[in-house]
Design an enzyme around this catalytic site. Sequence first.
Site, PDB file in Angstrom:
ATOM      1  N   TYR A 163       0.982  -1.251  -0.088  1.00 17.57           N
ATOM      2  CA  TYR A 163      -0.065  -0.011   0.212  1.00 17.57           C
ATOM      3  C   TYR A 163       0.955   1.173  -0.079  1.00 17.57           C
ATOM      4  O   TYR A 163       0.760   2.079  -0.813  1.00 17.57           O
ATOM      5  CB  TYR A 163      -0.896  -0.039   1.084  1.00 17.57           C
ATOM      6  CG  TYR A 163      -1.847   1.189   1.274  1.00 17.57           C
ATOM      7  CD1 TYR A 163      -2.943   1.273   0.535  1.00 17.57           C
ATOM      8  CD2 TYR A 163      -1.434   2.292   2.198  1.00 17.57           C
ATOM      9  CE1 TYR A 163      -3.829   2.410   0.621  1.00 17.57           C
ATOM     10  CE2 TYR A 163      -2.425   3.126   2.239  1.00 17.57           C
ATOM     11  CZ  TYR A 163      -3.529   3.476   1.286  1.00 17.57           C
ATOM     12  OH  TYR A 163      -4.299   4.511   1.288  1.00 17.57           O
ATOM     13  N   LYS A 167       0.881   4.066  -3.006  1.00 18.83           N
ATOM     14  CA  LYS A 167       0.743   5.198  -2.859  1.00 18.83           C
ATOM     15  C   LYS A 167       1.801   6.283  -3.245  1.00 18.83           C
ATOM     16  O   LYS A 167       1.868   7.473  -3.615  1.00 18.83           O
ATOM     17  CB  LYS A 167       0.161   5.639  -1.678  1.00 18.83           C
ATOM     18  CG  LYS A 167      -1.374   5.124  -1.374  1.00 18.83           C
ATOM     19  CD  LYS A 167      -2.331   5.518  -2.586  1.00 18.83           C
ATOM     20  CE  LYS A 167      -3.819   5.307  -1.886  1.00 18.83           C
ATOM     21  NZ  LYS A 167      -4.789   5.714  -2.849  1.00 18.83           N
TER      22      LYS A 167
END
Length: 245
Positions: A163, A167
Amino acid sequence: MKTVLITGANKSIGFETARQLLQQGYYVYLGSRDMHKGQQAVSQLQAEGLTQVEPIEIDVDDIASIKAAREVLGQKTNVLDVLINNAGIGGTMPQTPLETDISVFREVFETNFFGVIEVTQAFIDLLKQSPEPRIVNVTSGLGSLTLHNDPSWKHYQVKPTSYVASKAALNAYTIVLAYNLRDTSFKINAVDPGYTATDFNNHSGPGTVPDAAARVVKAALLGPDAPTGQFFSDDNVPETGISPW
């Protein structure tokens, strides 16, 4: 009337973003990968008296779905004023750099990174028809490499690997896209909505959905003198409202 397409908008922050932009007088194309859920979300907004909204079926993991959504939207309007790349996933937890299966990385990147690129490329021609086009990439404070390298940061020990990497990659794409369109009227920014109580994190965040959506909306409404290529984050750096990359 200005138009906006929001991906992943049938619930949570995306749905509240749609509500707030409707209240600002925008015509909202509410993106949802499940058309039934999208229609349910639209019906709820219409029941609130917010009628300038309709669902668009779009699965950001599926290029055929993205192209189909572009064709549908192109039949409805020649101009798109705002694109909000909101759809995102966290991936299977826990995530560590050595134990997490590569399939988890691929799944998370497909939605959080490649999906954003494919959606942006698909709709850029409609955005270029707007006098003041805006692209808002919904990111996370966990995408800041600078903060992840700062032991004093309040979220220093929170490092879900795939994650975080997805990002950070999205933030990099935002910077390069903003640079590429720097001599145009585009404003392209990454927005961290903050650690918000949603299904995404089992409602563990302290922030509220309306406050999170307001951060996204603020970037969508930026005026001609506003910055581009920024990483807005009231949650991480409330003093300036801008997070370090």
